[in-house]
Design a protein around this motif. Sequence first.
Motif, PDB file in Angstrom:
ATOM      1  N   PHE A  54      -9.072   4.445  -0.735  1.00  0.00           N
ATOM      2  CA  PHE A  54      -9.360   5.778  -0.211  1.00  0.00           C
ATOM      3  C   PHE A  54     -10.459   5.667   0.828  1.00  0.00           C
ATOM      4  CE2 PHE A  54      -7.663   7.085  -4.408  1.00  0.00           C
ATOM      5  CZ  PHE A  54      -6.677   7.948  -3.959  1.00  0.00           C
ATOM      6  N   ASN A  55     -10.336   6.439   1.907  1.00  0.00           N
ATOM      7  CA  ASN A  55     -11.376   6.446   2.933  1.00  0.00           C
ATOM      8  C   ASN A  55     -11.774   7.886   3.227  1.00  0.00           C
ATOM      9  OD1 ASN A  55      -9.370   7.485   4.652  1.00  0.00           O
ATOM     10  ND2 ASN A  55      -8.826   5.465   5.400  1.00  0.00           N
ATOM     11  N   GLY A  56     -12.540   8.083   4.270  1.00  0.00           N
ATOM     12  CA  GLY A  56     -13.032   9.426   4.562  1.00  0.00           C
ATOM     13  C   GLY A  56     -14.212   9.738   3.663  1.00  0.00           C
ATOM     14  N   THR A  57     -14.416  11.010   3.395  1.00  0.00           N
ATOM     15  CA  THR A  57     -15.528  11.429   2.546  1.00  0.00           C
ATOM     16  C   THR A  57     -14.990  11.992   1.240  1.00  0.00           C
ATOM     17  OG1 THR A  57     -15.513  13.624   3.531  1.00  0.00           O
ATOM     18  CG2 THR A  57     -16.974  11.992   4.549  1.00  0.00           C
ATOM     19  N   ILE A  58     -15.891  12.250   0.310  1.00  0.00           N
ATOM     20  CA  ILE A  58     -15.485  12.889  -0.939  1.00  0.00           C
ATOM     21  C   ILE A  58     -15.205  14.354  -0.632  1.00  0.00           C
ATOM     22  CG2 ILE A  58     -16.165  13.510  -3.283  1.00  0.00           C
ATOM     23  CD1 ILE A  58     -17.976  11.050  -3.284  1.00  0.00           C
ATOM     24  N   ARG A  59     -14.008  14.789  -0.931  1.00  0.00           N
ATOM     25  CA  ARG A  59     -13.582  16.145  -0.614  1.00  0.00           C
ATOM     26  C   ARG A  59     -14.347  17.168  -1.451  1.00  0.00           C
ATOM     27  NH1 ARG A  59      -8.749  16.542   2.383  1.00  0.00           N
ATOM     28  NH2 ARG A  59      -9.377  18.712   2.327  1.00  0.00           N
ATOM     29  N   PRO A  60     -14.788  18.266  -0.848  1.00  0.00           N
ATOM     30  CA  PRO A  60     -15.540  19.286  -1.584  1.00  0.00           C
ATOM     31  C   PRO A  60     -14.740  19.911  -2.723  1.00  0.00           C
ATOM     32  CG  PRO A  60     -15.121  19.993   0.692  1.00  0.00           C
ATOM     33  CD  PRO A  60     -14.643  18.591   0.574  1.00  0.00           C
ATOM     34  N   GLU A  61     -13.404  19.872  -2.626  1.00  0.00           N
ATOM     35  CA  GLU A  61     -12.569  20.434  -3.691  1.00  0.00           C
ATOM     36  C   GLU A  61     -12.793  19.723  -5.024  1.00  0.00           C
ATOM     37  OE1 GLU A  61     -10.408  21.155   0.205  1.00  0.00           O
ATOM     38  OE2 GLU A  61     -11.482  19.489  -0.702  1.00  0.00           O
ATOM     39  N   SER A  80      -6.351   1.451  -9.210  1.00  0.00           N
ATOM     40  CA  SER A  80      -5.716   0.155  -8.916  1.00  0.00           C
ATOM     41  C   SER A  80      -4.281   0.291  -8.441  1.00  0.00           C
ATOM     42  CB  SER A  80      -5.790  -0.755 -10.147  1.00  0.00           C
ATOM     43  OG  SER A  80      -7.118  -0.893 -10.581  1.00  0.00           O
ATOM     44  N   ASN A  81      -4.053   1.110  -7.425  1.00  0.00           N
ATOM     45  CA  ASN A  81      -2.704   1.333  -6.906  1.00  0.00           C
ATOM     46  C   ASN A  81      -2.561   1.108  -5.410  1.00  0.00           C
ATOM     47  OD1 ASN A  81      -0.796   2.108  -9.016  1.00  0.00           O
ATOM     48  ND2 ASN A  81      -2.202   3.783  -9.415  1.00  0.00           N
ATOM     49  N   PHE A  82      -3.533   0.518  -4.772  1.00  0.00           N
ATOM     50  CA  PHE A  82      -3.460   0.265  -3.328  1.00  0.00           C
ATOM     51  C   PHE A  82      -3.190   1.543  -2.542  1.00  0.00           C
ATOM     52  CE2 PHE A  82      -2.287  -3.719  -5.415  1.00  0.00           C
ATOM     53  CZ  PHE A  82      -3.130  -4.627  -4.792  1.00  0.00           C
ATOM     54  N   ILE A  83      -3.788   2.651  -2.989  1.00  0.00           N
ATOM     55  CA  ILE A  83      -3.612   3.930  -2.298  1.00  0.00           C
ATOM     56  C   ILE A  83      -4.591   3.977  -1.130  1.00  0.00           C
ATOM     57  CG2 ILE A  83      -3.701   6.444  -2.493  1.00  0.00           C
ATOM     58  CD1 ILE A  83      -3.237   6.071  -5.525  1.00  0.00           C
ATOM     59  N   GLN A  84      -4.065   4.271   0.051  1.00  0.00           N
ATOM     60  CA  GLN A  84      -4.925   4.349   1.234  1.00  0.00           C
ATOM     61  C   GLN A  84      -4.835   5.723   1.874  1.00  0.00           C
ATOM     62  OE1 GLN A  84      -3.604   1.285   3.878  1.00  0.00           O
ATOM     63  NE2 GLN A  84      -1.767   2.385   4.477  1.00  0.00           N
ATOM     64  N   GLY A  85      -5.886   6.071   2.596  1.00  0.00           N
ATOM     65  CA  GLY A  85      -5.955   7.374   3.244  1.00  0.00           C
ATOM     66  C   GLY A  85      -7.034   8.216   2.597  1.00  0.00           C
ATOM     67  N   GLU A  86      -7.150   9.439   3.067  1.00  0.00           N
ATOM     68  CA  GLU A  86      -8.160  10.337   2.519  1.00  0.00           C
ATOM     69  C   GLU A  86      -7.728  10.889   1.166  1.00  0.00           C
ATOM     70  OE1 GLU A  86      -9.549  13.359   5.119  1.00  0.00           O
ATOM     71  OE2 GLU A  86     -10.047  11.946   6.719  1.00  0.00           O
ATOM     72  N   SER A 143       0.844  -1.195   0.000  1.00  0.00           N
ATOM     73  CA  SER A 143       0.000   0.000   0.000  1.00  0.00           C
ATOM     74  C   SER A 143       0.879   1.244   0.000  1.00  0.00           C
ATOM     75  CB  SER A 143      -0.918   0.020   1.222  1.00  0.00           C
ATOM     76  OG  SER A 143      -0.152   0.120   2.399  1.00  0.00           O
ATOM     77  N   VAL A 144       0.296   2.334  -0.474  1.00  0.00           N
ATOM     78  CA  VAL A 144       0.968   3.635  -0.449  1.00  0.00           C
ATOM     79  C   VAL A 144      -0.012   4.659   0.118  1.00  0.00           C
ATOM     80  CG1 VAL A 144       2.578   3.176  -2.345  1.00  0.00           C
ATOM     81  CG2 VAL A 144       0.323   4.109  -2.857  1.00  0.00           C
ATOM     82  N   CYS A 145       0.518   5.722   0.671  1.00  0.00           N
ATOM     83  CA  CYS A 145      -0.293   6.767   1.294  1.00  0.00           C
ATOM     84  C   CYS A 145      -0.808   7.746   0.235  1.00  0.00           C
ATOM     85  CB  CYS A 145       0.551   7.502   2.326  1.00  0.00           C
ATOM     86  SG  CYS A 145      -0.369   8.764   3.217  1.00  0.00           S
ATOM     87  N   SER A 146      -2.004   8.237   0.437  1.00  0.00           N
ATOM     88  CA  SER A 146      -2.627   9.150  -0.530  1.00  0.00           C
ATOM     89  C   SER A 146      -1.857  10.460  -0.706  1.00  0.00           C
ATOM     90  CB  SER A 146      -4.070   9.438  -0.132  1.00  0.00           C
ATOM     91  OG  SER A 146      -4.123  10.062   1.130  1.00  0.00           O
ATOM     92  N   THR A 147      -1.033  10.840   0.264  1.00  0.00           N
ATOM     93  CA  THR A 147      -0.247  12.072   0.132  1.00  0.00           C
ATOM     94  C   THR A 147       0.760  11.984  -1.020  1.00  0.00           C
ATOM     95  OG1 THR A 147       1.324  11.288   1.797  1.00  0.00           O
ATOM     96  CG2 THR A 147      -0.494  12.700   2.559  1.00  0.00           C
ATOM     97  N   LEU A 148       1.029  10.782  -1.466  1.00  0.00           N
ATOM     98  CA  LEU A 148       1.904  10.544  -2.609  1.00  0.00           C
ATOM     99  C   LEU A 148       1.419  11.298  -3.853  1.00  0.00           C
ATOM    100  CD1 LEU A 148       4.013   8.290  -3.896  1.00  0.00           C
ATOM    101  CD2 LEU A 148       1.889   7.187  -4.526  1.00  0.00           C
ATOM    102  N   LEU A 149       0.130  11.577  -3.938  1.00  0.00           N
ATOM    103  CA  LEU A 149      -0.452  12.217  -5.118  1.00  0.00           C
ATOM    104  C   LEU A 149      -0.256  13.728  -5.164  1.00  0.00           C
ATOM    105  CD1 LEU A 149      -3.825  10.270  -5.331  1.00  0.00           C
ATOM    106  CD2 LEU A 149      -1.745   9.899  -6.675  1.00  0.00           C
ATOM    107  N   ARG A 150       0.175  14.333  -4.097  1.00  0.00           N
ATOM    108  CA  ARG A 150       0.274  15.800  -4.052  1.00  0.00           C
ATOM    109  C   ARG A 150       1.122  16.400  -5.182  1.00  0.00           C
ATOM    110  NH1 ARG A 150      -0.406  15.822   2.033  1.00  0.00           N
ATOM    111  NH2 ARG A 150      -2.587  16.492   2.193  1.00  0.00           N
ATOM    112  N   PRO A 151       2.304  15.850  -5.503  1.00  0.00           N
ATOM    113  CA  PRO A 151       3.063  16.436  -6.620  1.00  0.00           C
ATOM    114  C   PRO A 151       2.318  16.347  -7.953  1.00  0.00           C
ATOM    115  CG  PRO A 151       4.443  14.933  -5.352  1.00  0.00           C
ATOM    116  CD  PRO A 151       3.060  14.784  -4.828  1.00  0.00           C
TER     117      PRO A 151
END
Length: 194
Positions: free
Chosen positions: A146-153, A118-124, A96-104
């Motif tokens: 992905f967990n949490g809610t759908i972000r308003p952004e 299909s990347n085993f991304i976990q977190g909000e 698994s990888v953390c969703s913060t990986l997507l920031r860049p």
Amino acid sequence: MQKPISLSCFLFFFFVYFIPRQSFSCPKDQREFLLEFKKLLTHNIKNHSTQIALGELKTWRPNSDCCKWKLVRCNTRSPSKEVTDLNLNGLVLSGSVCSTLLRPVLRVSSLMRLDVSSNFIQGEIPGDGFGNLTRLISLDMGGNSFNGTIRPELFSIKTLQHLDLSMNAIGGTLSCDIKELKNLEELFLDENLI
């Protein structure tokens, strides 16, 4: 004898200073964002039992044209050759990888299509970057964790036509703000906790 030299100098300065230079490579900042993503992803392997398809990222090298990299498409009609399409589907093979990986990746503001399914991304879902993606037409984040809610952004992306968040662990209720996505044609939310 003076005239040919003067004319040569004039033409040289004219072409150097007044003719716009075409870029034969993607913008430097976009290349840096993508290399930062690669670095975060490969760093994740060293610290966890995560396996990724490294072969897909072999072409991603500093000082090379990211328009020629695997998984990347650029607007070849534009002089700036900005990145418009990233197909990062299935890079993570296990673990698994953390969703913060997507920031860049979310800083590449010229993106029109982004597939991180299909990347085993976990977190909000990292919502803070979606405000940059004002040209995004297709976003596929399905088949992750992905967990949490759908972000308003996400609802601020007015150009969005295709949104796939299926097969995640997203919960909560679907916000009325979804009506802001006036161009949305396809929405996939199945296999979530919504």
